[in-house]
Write a protein that holds these residues in place. Structure first.
Motif, PDB file in Angstrom:
ATOM      1  N   MET A 214       1.011  -1.131   0.036  1.00  0.00           N
ATOM      2  CA  MET A 214      -0.188  -0.087   0.060  1.00  0.00           C
ATOM      3  C   MET A 214       0.866   1.213  -0.136  1.00  0.00           C
ATOM      4  O   MET A 214       0.553   2.173  -0.638  1.00  0.00           O
ATOM      5  CB  MET A 214      -0.783  -0.080   1.131  1.00  0.00           C
ATOM      6  N   THR A 215       2.042   1.091   0.746  1.00  0.00           N
ATOM      7  CA  THR A 215       2.753   2.295   0.878  1.00  0.00           C
ATOM      8  C   THR A 215       3.368   2.515  -0.631  1.00  0.00           C
ATOM      9  O   THR A 215       3.752   3.793  -1.013  1.00  0.00           O
ATOM     10  CB  THR A 215       3.951   2.180   1.994  1.00  0.00           C
ATOM     11  N   ALA A 216       3.817   1.512  -1.510  1.00  0.00           N
ATOM     12  CA  ALA A 216       4.265   1.673  -2.676  1.00  0.00           C
ATOM     13  C   ALA A 216       3.437   2.258  -3.601  1.00  0.00           C
ATOM     14  O   ALA A 216       4.159   2.691  -5.047  1.00  0.00           O
ATOM     15  CB  ALA A 216       4.963   0.407  -3.034  1.00  0.00           C
ATOM     16  N   TRP A 217       2.199   2.490  -3.251  1.00  0.00           N
ATOM     17  CA  TRP A 217       1.262   3.228  -4.313  1.00  0.00           C
ATOM     18  C   TRP A 217       1.660   4.667  -4.540  1.00  0.00           C
ATOM     19  O   TRP A 217       1.578   5.266  -5.562  1.00  0.00           O
ATOM     20  CB  TRP A 217      -0.230   3.134  -3.942  1.00  0.00           C
ATOM     21  N   ASN A 218       2.305   5.190  -3.491  1.00  0.00           N
ATOM     22  CA  ASN A 218       2.771   6.530  -3.720  1.00  0.00           C
ATOM     23  C   ASN A 218       4.191   6.616  -3.703  1.00  0.00           C
ATOM     24  O   ASN A 218       4.790   7.859  -3.790  1.00  0.00           O
ATOM     25  CB  ASN A 218       2.309   7.250  -2.470  1.00  0.00           C
ATOM     26  N   HIS A 219       4.853   5.538  -3.677  1.00  0.00           N
ATOM     27  CA  HIS A 219       6.488   5.345  -3.325  1.00  0.00           C
ATOM     28  C   HIS A 219       6.772   4.263  -4.354  1.00  0.00           C
ATOM     29  O   HIS A 219       7.016   3.296  -3.821  1.00  0.00           O
ATOM     30  CB  HIS A 219       7.135   5.464  -2.182  1.00  0.00           C
ATOM     31  N   PRO A 220       6.819   4.516  -5.603  1.00  0.00           N
ATOM     32  CA  PRO A 220       7.115   3.242  -6.748  1.00  0.00           C
ATOM     33  C   PRO A 220       8.677   2.785  -6.313  1.00  0.00           C
ATOM     34  O   PRO A 220       8.324   1.431  -6.673  1.00  0.00           O
ATOM     35  CB  PRO A 220       7.122   4.017  -7.885  1.00  0.00           C
ATOM     36  N   HIS A 221       9.542   3.222  -5.868  1.00  0.00           N
ATOM     37  CA  HIS A 221      10.889   2.595  -5.781  1.00  0.00           C
ATOM     38  C   HIS A 221      11.174   2.425  -4.365  1.00  0.00           C
ATOM     39  O   HIS A 221      12.317   2.717  -3.732  1.00  0.00           O
ATOM     40  CB  HIS A 221      11.668   3.555  -6.363  1.00  0.00           C
ATOM     41  N   LEU A 222      10.005   2.017  -3.526  1.00  0.00           N
ATOM     42  CA  LEU A 222      10.134   1.770  -2.199  1.00  0.00           C
ATOM     43  C   LEU A 222      11.112   0.646  -1.922  1.00  0.00           C
ATOM     44  O   LEU A 222      11.128  -0.577  -2.205  1.00  0.00           O
ATOM     45  CB  LEU A 222       8.592   1.335  -1.859  1.00  0.00           C
ATOM     46  N   LEU A 223      12.019   1.006  -0.647  1.00  0.00           N
ATOM     47  CA  LEU A 223      12.917   0.136  -0.104  1.00  0.00           C
ATOM     48  C   LEU A 223      12.550  -0.393   1.281  1.00  0.00           C
ATOM     49  O   LEU A 223      12.645  -1.586   1.426  1.00  0.00           O
ATOM     50  CB  LEU A 223      14.132   0.688   0.029  1.00  0.00           C
ATOM     51  N   GLU A 224      11.828   0.404   2.121  1.00  0.00           N
ATOM     52  CA  GLU A 224      11.660   0.076   3.424  1.00  0.00           C
ATOM     53  C   GLU A 224      10.698   1.206   3.750  1.00  0.00           C
ATOM     54  O   GLU A 224      10.798   2.453   3.718  1.00  0.00           O
ATOM     55  CB  GLU A 224      12.641   0.076   4.286  1.00  0.00           C
ATOM     56  N   VAL A 235      11.867   4.976   2.994  1.00  0.00           N
ATOM     57  CA  VAL A 235      13.001   4.966   2.019  1.00  0.00           C
ATOM     58  C   VAL A 235      12.847   4.666   0.768  1.00  0.00           C
ATOM     59  O   VAL A 235      12.304   3.683   0.780  1.00  0.00           O
ATOM     60  CB  VAL A 235      13.959   4.322   2.906  1.00  0.00           C
ATOM     61  N   THR A 236      13.156   5.347  -0.195  1.00  0.00           N
ATOM     62  CA  THR A 236      13.014   4.814  -1.511  1.00  0.00           C
ATOM     63  C   THR A 236      14.668   4.955  -2.169  1.00  0.00           C
ATOM     64  O   THR A 236      15.294   5.724  -1.766  1.00  0.00           O
ATOM     65  CB  THR A 236      12.070   5.716  -2.582  1.00  0.00           C
ATOM     66  N   GLY A 237      14.714   4.149  -3.223  1.00  0.00           N
ATOM     67  CA  GLY A 237      15.962   4.187  -3.862  1.00  0.00           C
ATOM     68  C   GLY A 237      15.851   3.790  -5.194  1.00  0.00           C
ATOM     69  O   GLY A 237      15.151   2.942  -5.907  1.00  0.00           O
ATOM     70  N   LEU A 238      16.735   4.559  -6.311  1.00  0.00           N
ATOM     71  CA  LEU A 238      16.736   4.194  -7.651  1.00  0.00           C
ATOM     72  C   LEU A 238      18.290   4.499  -8.088  1.00  0.00           C
ATOM     73  O   LEU A 238      18.737   5.640  -7.822  1.00  0.00           O
ATOM     74  CB  LEU A 238      15.799   5.167  -8.348  1.00  0.00           C
ATOM     75  N   TYR A 239      18.642   3.351  -8.688  1.00  0.00           N
ATOM     76  CA  TYR A 239      20.097   3.448  -8.851  1.00  0.00           C
ATOM     77  C   TYR A 239      20.936   3.806  -7.621  1.00  0.00           C
ATOM     78  O   TYR A 239      20.902   3.076  -6.613  1.00  0.00           O
ATOM     79  CB  TYR A 239      20.314   4.506 -10.028  1.00  0.00           C
ATOM     80  N   HIS A 314      20.803   2.200   4.593  1.00  0.00           N
ATOM     81  CA  HIS A 314      20.455   2.348   3.212  1.00  0.00           C
ATOM     82  C   HIS A 314      21.574   3.640   2.623  1.00  0.00           C
ATOM     83  O   HIS A 314      21.298   3.674   1.528  1.00  0.00           O
ATOM     84  CB  HIS A 314      18.877   2.837   3.036  1.00  0.00           C
ATOM     85  N   LEU A 315      22.148   4.196   3.755  1.00  0.00           N
ATOM     86  CA  LEU A 315      22.750   5.507   3.236  1.00  0.00           C
ATOM     87  C   LEU A 315      24.330   5.030   2.490  1.00  0.00           C
ATOM     88  O   LEU A 315      24.589   3.835   2.678  1.00  0.00           O
ATOM     89  CB  LEU A 315      23.256   6.266   4.491  1.00  0.00           C
TER      90      LEU A 315
END
Length: 382
Positions: A214-224, A235-239, A314-315
């Motif tokens: 459900m969180t990923a609906w607003n954050h497509p590149h969701l990590l946690e 937290v989201t991440g792309l590349y 994730h940093l």
């Protein structure tokens, strides 16, 4: 009926807290929504109580059916709130119009608030038919409300996912008919409640996955993502770029240069900053930038320990290593409380978020700046 009344107070407060927290995240952490949504909840509750005043003697089966419907409504409301920005075509990262925000609050609070008022009206009506008083019904329901408030507080303190709290509210609501109902006439209703209990328990098993989906609906590149006592951290991440959101508002991203100009423009004004205090923002790279001046000691005060522990893994390596340096001391505390007993510093960096919420704007007051000033060495910089 005593158990019914006690349960109504518990699930009403717990359900109310769950929905208010979801709305707060949906509206980027602006606490004004608490006041507006609470008023809307009370309006629907009052309307539900008025509807229940008609000449009708509810049976235990009628009340049990309302409990089951209430339990189903709470998680469905969360689904609606989390998808609301998509439903209303909102621009990612931007506020919906005020009319749209009020519409979402009205719709999300309507079913649960209405059922809450109707549940109490019907149950109180059944309670007083046994020769007992309406005041007694209010007292029992209020005791349940107190219990619901305590349970909600514990859930928030423990960092329990808001969706998990919603499922617990649902489980309590659908279990009441299972416990109370007796006789062959209630077999279908009781059987339905048992089936729903099983479904909720299965959902508990998959809570993390459902919540993240459900969180990923607003954050497509969701990590946690995780709920903390202060906010929801995502937290989201792309590349190689990591972005951190607090209550769905962008807090920082690792490809920016904010930490560099924030730190150096201040530090260069002091000839030799040896004792440095950083209030928030350490995970954004401020600690790493400050380490370039080789200070003797850096005290980094972080209000939200959940955010630091969640985001750190994730940093990038350079930010993680700067936080683990021997001269860096991470302190979990409210910056205002810490300043009351801290030592003196050559440089104080206030890396708190913009004052767009009640949580953040207390770090932009005359009194707070006076606290900081009192902790500066002669010639110190804030």
């Amino acid at each position: 009926m005593t158990v019914y009344l006690l349960s109504i107070g518990l699930i009403s407060i717990l359900g109310q807290v769950v929905l208010l927290r979801e709305l707060n995240v949906s509206f980027y952490g602006v606490e004004l929504i608490y006041l507006l949504a609470l008023g809307i909840w009370l309006f629907w509750t009052a309307l539900g109580a008025i509807i229940g005043r008609r000449n009708f003697s509810p049976s235990p089966r009628h009340i049990a059916a309302l409990f089951i419907i209430f339990g189903i409504i709470i998680p469905l409301d969360i689904v609606f709130i989390r998808s609301s920005r998509l439903i209303f075509g909102g621009v990612p990262g931007a506020y919906l119009t005020f009319f749209q925000q009020i519409t979402i609050a009205v719709i999300s609070m309507l079913p649960a608030g209405l059922l809450s008022g109707l549940l109490f009206q019907w149950t109180a009506k059944a309670y007083v038919t046994g020769g007992r008083t309406l005041a007694g019904a209010y007292a029992i329901e209020s005791a349940g409300g107190l219990l619901g408030g305590l349970v909600s507080t514990l859930f928030i303190t423990w960092g329990l996912r808001n969706f998990s709290a919603a499922l617990l509210c649902t489980l309590v609501s659908v279990m009441i008919p299972v416990i109370i109902l007796k006789g062959w006439r209630a077999t279908i209703l009781r059987g339905s409640a048992i089936v729903l209990c099983c479904i909720i328990l299965i959902m508990f098993w998959k809570t993390d996955r459902l919540d993240l989906r459900m969180t990923a609906w607003n954050h497509p590149h969701l990590l946690e993502s995780k709920d903390s006592p202060y906010s929801r951290i995502t937290v989201t991440g792309l590349y190689n770029q990591i972005a951190v959101f607090e209550n769905d508002a962008l807090s920082f991203e690792t490809e920016g240069i904010e930490a560099e100009y924030f730190c150096h423009l201040a530090a260069l004004q002091h000839p030799d900053p040896q004792n440095v205090l950083i209030l928030g923002g350490g995970i954004e790279g401020i600690v790493g930038e400050m380490s370039k001046y080789s200070p003797r000691r850096i005290d980094y005060v972080e209000l939200n320990s959940v955010m630091l522990n969640l985001v750190t893994r994730h940093l990038p390596d350079n930010i993680r290593s700067s936080l683990a340096a021997p001269n860096v001391h991470v302190i979990y505390a409210d910056p205002r409380q810490y300043l009351k007993k801290s030592g003196k510093y050559d440089l104080i960096l206030v890396g708190m978020p913009e004052p767009s919420s009640g949580q953040a704007n207390r770090f932009y007051t005359w009194e707070f700046f006076e606290q900081c000033s009192a902790r500066l060495n002669p010639g110190g910089i804030l």
